[in-house]
Design an enzyme around this catalytic site. Structure first.
Site, PDB file in Angstrom:
ATOM      1  N   LYS A   2     -29.992  26.910  38.953  1.00 65.06           N
ATOM      2  CA  LYS A   2     -29.409  28.171  38.471  1.00 65.06           C
ATOM      3  C   LYS A   2     -28.883  28.066  37.048  1.00 65.06           C
ATOM      4  CE  LYS A   2     -29.028  30.574  42.784  1.00 65.06           C
ATOM      5  NZ  LYS A   2     -28.256  31.013  43.933  1.00 65.06           N
ATOM      6  N   ARG A  24     -29.800  25.040  49.974  1.00 64.29           N
ATOM      7  CA  ARG A  24     -31.014  25.782  49.622  1.00 64.29           C
ATOM      8  C   ARG A  24     -31.499  25.308  48.252  1.00 64.29           C
ATOM      9  NH1 ARG A  24     -32.721  30.198  46.792  1.00 64.29           N
ATOM     10  NH2 ARG A  24     -34.272  31.518  47.812  1.00 64.29           N
TER      11      ARG A  24
HETATM   12  N1  HH2 Z   1     -30.269  32.349  45.754  1.00 63.60           N
HETATM   13  C1  HH2 Z   1     -31.426  32.974  45.445  1.00 63.60           C
HETATM   14  C2  HH2 Z   1     -32.141  33.681  46.430  1.00 63.60           C
HETATM   15  N2  HH2 Z   1     -31.724  33.719  47.708  1.00 63.60           N
HETATM   16  N3  HH2 Z   1     -30.144  33.090  49.344  1.00 63.60           N
HETATM   17  C3  HH2 Z   1     -28.999  32.482  49.683  1.00 63.60           C
HETATM   18  N4  HH2 Z   1     -28.573  32.495  50.956  1.00 63.60           N
HETATM   19  N5  HH2 Z   1     -28.244  31.793  48.754  1.00 63.60           N
HETATM   20  C4  HH2 Z   1     -28.610  31.730  47.451  1.00 63.60           C
HETATM   21  O1  HH2 Z   1     -27.858  31.131  46.636  1.00 63.60           O
HETATM   22  C5  HH2 Z   1     -29.824  32.385  47.050  1.00 63.60           C
HETATM   23  C6  HH2 Z   1     -30.575  33.078  48.044  1.00 63.60           C
HETATM   24  C7  HH2 Z   1     -31.942  32.921  44.042  1.00 63.60           C
HETATM   25  O2  HH2 Z   1     -32.809  31.832  43.860  1.00 63.60           O
HETATM   26  P1  HH2 Z   1     -34.420  31.921  43.845  1.00 63.60           P
HETATM   27  O3  HH2 Z   1     -34.945  32.361  45.172  1.00 63.60           O
HETATM   28  O4  HH2 Z   1     -34.977  30.635  43.370  1.00 63.60           O
HETATM   29  O5  HH2 Z   1     -34.745  32.975  42.713  1.00 63.60           O
HETATM   30  P2  HH2 Z   1     -35.233  34.477  42.776  1.00 63.60           P
HETATM   31  O6  HH2 Z   1     -34.167  35.257  43.446  1.00 63.60           O
HETATM   32  O7  HH2 Z   1     -35.418  34.833  41.327  1.00 63.60           O
HETATM   33  O8  HH2 Z   1     -36.520  34.524  43.562  1.00 63.60           O
END
Ligand code: HH2
Length: 290
Positions: free
Chosen positions: A217, A259
């Protein structure tokens, strides 16, 4: 004996996710990536078809389903998930319903059941686990200049998660189905993220397993840039050591689901950290993973 914490590998089937957007948009590539994460030791695969990065535009349920269903089906058909649980990262009940029918046993809802009025009933009726996450605002606007503001960020997040847990239970969700997540990076400044990580142990009082998502992040990129005197946040490829540092600290403070995009290195780091902490971690962890 497998450790009492779990690593959740991220499978983004999106064109615009912040660190791997477009890399696994093709279903075959996403399935191959998911199986690679299982080979690296993922206990859970979190499949998502809508980016929640700051500024992301919402997508329709139809489009989200078109992205995630072939991937869930493909993982099941490959027969190589080796017991890894499937999680659907969505805030839409229609998407969650289809994903559960395709084998998902966790609904990871970043809106904590606020995004779709039908979601809570789906979780209650299907009996799947759910992850309720704190977010201030919504992805399109949550990191805009001027916000976000809290009284005490940890107290505010804790009160929010407590209220969401109560809401879910009142609607028929079993308390044992619920995991809670402070939502690192969702409507938070760098200082808010660091305060939440530092005082994460305070959230264990809620009595449910804590999920943390710090992987790659931007606060990690910005801390490193500030330390090195660089103007721009360091690229996502350089954020793995910071990801490991934050996950190890979160383990020490009582988190039990991690995660991450890079499963193998985080798993190894957690294994060594947990062994070092010994009883001090296990005592906390065992009260939380049931
Ligand atoms: N962070 C993201 C997405 N989903 N779910 C939970 N429970 N906790 C988190 O911290 C979280 C999440 C964001 O990360 P990422 O999926 O890599 O990115 P994007 O939302 O751009 O797909």
């Amino acid at each position: 004996m497998s450790p009492p914490y779990r690593v959740m590998g991220v499978v983004n089937v999106t064109p615009d996710s912040f660190s791997d957007g477009g890399a696994f948009l093709d279903a075959d590539a996403a399935v191959a990536h998911a199986l690679e994460l299982v080979a690296q030791g993922a206990d859970i695969l979190d499949v998502g078809g809508e980016s929640t990065r700051p500024g992301a535009e919402p997508v329709s349920a139809e489009e989200e389903l078109r992205r995630v269903l072939p991937v869930l089906d493909g993982i099941a058909a490959a027969g190589e998930a080796h017991g890894a649980q499937l999680s659907i990262d969505t805030s839409k009940a229609d998407v969650a319903r289809a994903a559960v029918a395709a084998g998902a046993s966790i609904v990871n809802d970043v809106t904590a059941l606020r995004g779709d009025p039908e979601m809570v009933a789906l979780v209650a009726d299907s009996g799947v686990q759910c992850c309720l996450m704190h977010m201030l605002g919504e992805p399109r606007t949550m990191q805009r200049a001027g916000g976000p503001r809290y009284g005490d960020v940890v107290d505010d997040v804790k009160a929010f998660l407590e209220e969401r847990l109560e809401f879910a239970v009142r609607a028929g969700v079993g308390e044992e189905q619920v995991m809670l997540d402070p939502g690192i990076g969702f409507g938070k400044t760098i200082a808010h993220n660091l305060e939440l990580l530092d005082r994460l142990a305070e959230l264990t009082a809620l009595g449910r397993p804590l999920v943390v998502g710090t992987s790659r992040k931007s606060f990690i990129g910005r801390i490193l840039a500030d330390t090195a005197g660089e103007a721009e946040p360091v690229q996502t490829e350089r954020r793995l050591p910071g990801t490991i540092a934050t996950n190890v600290l979160a383990l020490e403070r009582g988190a039990s689901v991690f995660r991450v995009h890079d499963v193998a290195p985080v798993r190894d780091a957690l294994a060594v950290a947990a062994a070092t902490l010994g009883e001090r971690w296990t005592v906390r962890g065992t009260t939380q993973t049931s």
